[in-house]
Motif scaffolding. Structure first.
Motif, PDB file in Angstrom:
ATOM      1  N   UNK A 400      24.206 -11.860   1.194  1.00 10.13           N
ATOM      2  CA  UNK A 400      24.769 -10.506   1.261  1.00 10.13           C
ATOM      3  C   UNK A 400      24.660  -9.918   2.667  1.00 10.13           C
ATOM      4  N   UNK A 401      23.585 -10.271   3.367  1.00  8.24           N
ATOM      5  CA  UNK A 401      23.366  -9.664   4.683  1.00  8.24           C
ATOM      6  C   UNK A 401      24.152 -10.345   5.794  1.00  8.24           C
ATOM      7  N   UNK A 402      24.506 -11.614   5.603  1.00  8.88           N
ATOM      8  CA  UNK A 402      25.225 -12.317   6.669  1.00  8.88           C
ATOM      9  C   UNK A 402      26.718 -11.981   6.660  1.00  8.88           C
ATOM     10  N   UNK A 403      27.277 -11.715   5.484  1.00  8.79           N
ATOM     11  CA  UNK A 403      28.726 -11.480   5.365  1.00  8.79           C
ATOM     12  C   UNK A 403      29.161 -10.268   6.188  1.00  8.79           C
ATOM     13  N   UNK A 404      28.547  -9.130   5.927  1.00  9.07           N
ATOM     14  CA  UNK A 404      28.944  -7.908   6.622  1.00  9.07           C
ATOM     15  C   UNK A 404      28.575  -7.918   8.086  1.00  9.07           C
TER      16      UNK A 404
END
Length: 459
Positions: A400-404
Motif C-alpha cells: 500500500x505504501x509503495x504504490x502511492x
C-alpha cells in the motif's frame, strides 16, 4: 521478608527495562528526525547518514562496537543481493541508452502522431514509459522532455501537461524490480526485489493503461482549450522539431543497425525476470555481457562503457549497502520495536486494523514531503512494526505504501530530477505541483483500489 525483597528487585528490573525501552525509542525517533531534516536540507549524502547515524545511536543506546558490527552485518545480509542487482541493471540500461535502443521507435511514434494533440499526448506517455525502463528518473526526463517539448510549443499545449504525463509514466514504471522504491522496499522486507515486483505486476499494468488513458484525456482537454494547428497552417514535424546539438562522441556510440537486436535482447531479459527462470542479478549479468559483445566488440570499447556507468552504479549500490547498516541497527537493537510501541499508544484501537489502508491513502503526500530514503527507510519500517500488532502482514503495509509513493516521484521538491524537468520545460515548480498533484493523487488512489480488487491488497 524474602518475598518482599524479591518483589522490590523485580520492580527495579522492570523500571530499568522500561527506561531502556523509552531510551531506545527516543534514540530511534531522534535518528529518523535528524535523517529527515538533513536530507530535506541537503546537508549530507544519504550514504553518510545511513552509516554514521545508526552507529552513534547504537553507542548512545549502550551497545558495544562488537554488537553494532553484528547489527550492521545482519542488515547488510538483507541488502547485498539487491545492491549487486543495481550494479548490473543500471549498467545494462546505461549501455542500452548509449546505443540508442529506442531512438528508432520514438522517432517513428513522433512522426506518426503528426499534428493531432491527443496523439501527441499519448505518444508522450509511451515515450515516458519506454524511457523509464532503466529506472533512472533523470534519463527519463532527458529522453522525453527535450524530444516532445517543441511539439507542445508548436501545438500550443501547456508544458505542465507534458510534465504531468512524464510524472505518471515514471511513477508506474518505477515499480520495476530495479527501480529505487521497489529495491528499498525489498530491503526493508528482507526479500528479493524481483519477487516483490511479481506481486506488483497487475497493479503496474493497470498503471500503464491508466497513464495512457490520462494522456488521452489531457489531449482532449487541451484540444478543447484551443490547442492544435489551424486548417490554414501546414507544419512539417521534421522541420519543426528543434535540432539538439549532440556531442560527436555520443553519436559514435549509437548503433541504429542493432536497434531491433537490442530491443529483442531487452524483451528477453524482461521475460526471464517475469518467469523468474534465472535469478535477476544473473539475468542482468548475462544480458550486459551479450550487449557489450554485440554492440562493442573491442575490449577497450567494452571497458569504456563499463567505466562510463561505474560512478552511478557504484553510488546507488553503495548507498543501498549503507542502508543495510541503518536498517540492521534499527531492527536488531530493538529500537524499531520500542518505537512501534510508542506509536501504538497513540493510534486509536479502532483504526489499527485499517492502518495499512490509511497509509496507502496518505502515501502520495507523505512521499512528496519526506522524499524517497526517509520514506522507505524511516517511515515504512516503523509502520510495519505497528501494523504487526494488529495482525497486518508486513507485505501488505509495503504494497500500500509503495504504490502511492512512486507516483509522487516527479512532484517532490526533494527529488533532483524534478528540478531538471521543470528547468527543461521552463515551468515554475509551484505551477507544476499545483497542476499535477490532483491528477497524480487520483492515479495513486485508483491503483490502490485496483490492488484491492485484484486481491493483492487485503481489506
Amino acid at each position: 521478608m524474602v518475598y518482599n525483597h524479591l518483589l522490590n528487585i523485580n520492580l527495579k528490573i522492570q523500571v530499568y527495562i522500561l527506561e531502556d525501552f523509552k531510551m531506545l525509542s527516543l534514540i530511534g525517533f531522534a535518528m529518523i528526525a535528524i535523517m529527515m531534516y538533513v536530507l530535506l536540507k541537503g546537508k549530507a549524502s544519504p550514504l553518510v547518514l545511513f552509516i554514521v547515524l545508526p552507529i552513534i545511536g547504537a553507542l548512545l543506546g549502550g551497545f558495544s562496537p562488537a554488537e553494532i558490527g553484528e547489527f550492521a552485518m545482519a542488515g547488510l545480509d538483507k541488502t547485498s543481493t539487491n545492491a549487486i542487482l543495481f550494479i548490473f541493471s543500471i549498467t545494462y540500461f546505461g549501455v542500452m541508452n548509449d546505443v540508442g535502443m529506442f531512438d528508432v521507435v520514438i522517432d517513428n511514434l513522433v512522426k506518426k502522431a503528426g499534428n493531432s494533440v491527443v496523439a501527441i499526448t499519448v505518444v508522450t506517455a509511451i515515450v515516458g514509459i519506454l524511457g523509464h525502463l532503466d529506472g533512472t528518473a533523470a534519463t527519463t526526463v532527458l529522453v522525453t522532455v527535450p524530444a516532445m517539448l517543441p511539439l507542445y510549443k508548436k501545438l500550443n499545449i501547456r508544458p505542465q501537461v507534458l510534465l504531468l504525463i512524464v510524472a505518471s509514466a515514471m511513477g508506474v514504471m518505477n515499480l520495476l524490480p530495479w527501480g529505487g522504491p521497489t529495491v528499498r522496499t525489498a530491503v526493508v522486507l528482507g526479500m528479493d526485489a524481483n519477487v516483490l515486483w511479481k506481486t506488483l505486476i497487475p497493479i503496474q499494468l493497470m498503471g500503464v493503461v491508466t497513464t495512457i488513458g490520462l494522456a488521452a484525456i489531457l489531449g482532449i482537454i487541451e484540444s478543447k482549450r484551443g490547442a492544435g494547428v489551424s486548417k490554414n497552417s501546414s507544419i512539417s514535424i521534421e522541420d519543426e522539431i528543434a535540432v539538439t546539438t549532440v556531442d560527436e562522441k555520443v553519436l559514435a556510440l549509437k548503433r541504429p543497425k542493432l536497434a531491433w537486436f537490442n530491443i529483442l535482447l531487452t524483451a528477453v531479459v524482461i521475460v526471464i525476470l517475469v518467469l523468474d527462470a534465472i535469478p535477476a542479478t544473473a539475468t542482468f549479468m548475462l544480458g550486459l555481457a551479450i550487449a557489450l559483445i554485440v554492440n562493442f566488440p573491442k575490449v577497450k570499447e567494452q571497458e569504456g562503457r563499463i567505466k562510463a556507468h561505474a560512478s552511478s552504479a557504484l553510488l546507488v549500490s553503495a548507498t543501498m549497502l549503507a542502508s543495510g547498516v541503518f536498517v540492521g541497527v534499527l531492527d536488531q537493537s530493538g529500537m524499531l520495536t520500542a518505537m512501534s510501541e510508542t506509536v501504538l499508544g497513540l493510534v486509536p484501537s479502532s483504526m489499527g486494523p485499517l492502518l495499512h489502508l490509511i497509509m496507502g491513502v496518505l502515501a502520495l503526500p507523505l512521499g512528496m514531503i519526506l522524499g524517497t530514503d526517509a520514506y522507505f527507510y524511516g517511515l515504512l519500517p516503523l509502520v510495519i512494526e505497528v501494523a504487526a500488532t494488529y495482525g497486518i502482514p508486513a507485505l501488505q503495509v509495503a504494497l500500500t505504501m509503495i504504490i502511492g509513493k512512486n507516483v509522487a516521484l516527479l512532484i517532490s521538491p526533494l527529488v533532483p530530477p524534478t528540478f531538471l524537468a521543470i528547468g527543461l520545460a521552463d515551468v515554475d515548480i509551484k505551477d507544476h505541483i499545483k497542476f499535477s498533484f490532483g491528477w497524480l493523487y487520483a492515479i495513486s488512489l485508483l491503483m490502490l483500489v485496483g490492488g484491492i480488487l485484484f486481491g493483492i491488497i487485503a481489506l
